[in-house]
Scaffold this active site. Sequence first.
Site, PDB file in Angstrom:
ATOM      1  N   GLU A 338       0.861  -1.198   0.000  1.00 13.19           N
ATOM      2  CA  GLU A 338       0.000   0.000   0.000  1.00 13.19           C
ATOM      3  C   GLU A 338       0.892   1.241   0.000  1.00 13.19           C
ATOM      4  O   GLU A 338       1.155   1.811  -1.028  1.00 13.19           O
ATOM      5  CB  GLU A 338      -0.954  -0.001   1.195  1.00 13.19           C
ATOM      6  N   GLU A 603      -1.834  -1.039  13.338  1.00 11.28           N
ATOM      7  CA  GLU A 603      -3.058  -0.739  12.581  1.00 11.28           C
ATOM      8  C   GLU A 603      -4.296  -1.214  13.338  1.00 11.28           C
ATOM      9  O   GLU A 603      -5.306  -0.535  13.389  1.00 11.28           O
ATOM     10  CB  GLU A 603      -2.995  -1.447  11.217  1.00 11.28           C
TER      11      GLU A 603
END
Length: 716
Positions: A338, A603
Amino acid sequence: MFENAKWIIHPENKLYEPVRFIKKLDFTKKIKRVILNITALGVYYAEIDGVRVGDFILAPGFTSRKRVQYQSYDITELIKKDSTLSVSVAEGWYKGKINFGTDEGGPEKKKSLLAEIDVLYTDGTRERTATDGSWLCCRDFIRFAELYDGEIVDANYEDNPVNAIVYENHPAVSIVKQQGVYVKEQEILRPLRIFTAKNGDTLVDFGQNMTGYFEISVNARKGDKIALSVCEELDKHGNFYNDNYRDAKAHFEYICRDGLNIYKPRLAFWGFRYMKIEEFPCDITKNNIKAIVLHSDIKRTGYLESSSPLLNQLFSNIIWGQKGNFLDVPTDCPQRDERQGWTGDATVFSRTASYNFDVERFFIKWLTDLKLDQGKKGNIPNIIPQTICWDWSTDENSGAVWGDASTIIPYQMYLTYGNVDFLKNQFASMKKYVDYIGTYTKEKYLWAGCGQFGDWLGLDAPAGSYRGSSNEDFIASVFYAHSALLVVKAGKILGRRVDKYENLHKNILAKIRSTFKEYKTQTECALALYFNIAEDKKSVAKLLADMIRENGNKLKTGFVGTPYLLHALSQNGYAEVAYDLLLQEEFPSWLYSVKQGATTIWEHWDGKNEKGEFWSRNMNSFNHYAYGSVADWVYIEACGIHTVEDKPGFEEVLISPIPTDKLDSLSAKIETRHGTVSSKWYHFDGKVRYEITTPVPATIINEGMEYKVNKGVYIF
Ligand code: BGC
């Protein structure tokens, strides 16, 4: 500038095979000054006779694909007789896998170079040499480079140069002067330990999860090979684990030449703490390898410290989370496939970010890209710079909170730095975004019926979902109201007419209040309180506090609720509940990850369970800064350093600390545009002692008493 320069490419451009462009520098007279102006579609690494030009890593930086920055370097000192400029170019930002997915921008998009050498001779005359078909090019000794996948280098490789060709169908892109902050090498980390894992792998532990690359140094024979992979965490057996990098290979290979080989990658970066040494010419020692930390060259401005070692580790993790993800753009994470400028992550972290580091220029650039990539209808792509393969400029769906980066970040930067240009530059974009919501929503004065990210990763998510169970239309509508209000505030500062948005804000507020009468989750309560939706704040605050108490002093919030949760509590008389959440050590909490050995922000609250098992391979980054936004609660509420809205940039300050018996001491310090403001409290002799330094006139509220003071040091 670049008047005569042509974009050039290798005649046989191959995906992920870096190209080296070569130019012999023949100067006819005595030189006084030589400037290299240069840019690329991709990433470039320039050198003159083997010496690196400049210190901008991964130049020319990551921008909207509508523009590319050029850099100017004074190369006078590097020029000798018969010098050669050579520039390696790889796909990198413009065209690599960073574009998310399989589409790398189509075959028509090729890595290319644009450069110009501007010479001033001692006799006052000038000469310009620019890229054209006379430049040579060859395949680089970096045989493969891709940001997610790493580098493969063959130190012995030599290719016969051929003439470069002019890139005729070059994609339209405007060439602009460097606007952002250079990404630079910042720190060196030596291996903490080199050890053999249970499964026999040789692992290097740098002791800190970080973003950057490494330098290898080894005496070897021609053909000896180095191969390594990186990871952030070890699995429950203490073995190498990087399944959470998904499709990012995050690999490095190097074929040695005879003698001493010293090399650090040039066209890729990695997010890692550990390294698995797959092949090495000798038994690797701490002298053979070091890690080099990269991030945008932003100056540290904020410091937090407490009497709790666990809390201090959390503060450190937040700083490292920011270092690791402020790499030219605010990325979600630096390791997996990402590494994108996800707008929602930046929205919720921007206030903390602006206290921790001086990010003024960093955000000027990113917000310019946001404006450029904003869709025609006003929608904001959820990733800035926008990826090619998901063309969000034509997609109607921009998510609430994510899209609100367009209003929240400019206003926050204005508050932190007092720079009204943030509002001037972004005002049209802010309005357009708010207007867009009005055209897109399925229900007037709400943002309803559209796809949303919701309370992303909230722990109250229904099974199998990433979205917490808070009402998505409620969340979206709250941010719709907030963004309309920010347009009003910005407009008033700029002296524009904003009655339309004032009315809009009133109407949205009324509609939210008449539609959403009950708040069922922690996030809904927190937003209702923080954004002044709740009319009866007292009972909503009690409801929220009760929910948390009943849940064993534990939160359930995700990306959207968490940043506001502690503020909502302490602003409404429940500071002790906020402290209980901050100091909670059991799962789920900030300190739970610290106790699991985290050195950055995870996260997921449940990235790794108590048995050391991972939540999933799919979305499990250990370096995602969003939950690090709790730092702003510590600066603002716990230590009490507030900005004053009509005196932005800390021209004046309000200081009202909230001490607790749960900590012996806590302090915050922010280097503002007007000097350093600090606030510390600690328990001493059965009382709380406060030490406050203000560089500007301040209002200090201390144990219910209000003091108007001038700059100075105040002790209570
Ligand atoms: C990213 C997040 C992002 C989210 C939005 C994820 O893949 O890592 O941080 O905000 O997607 O859906």
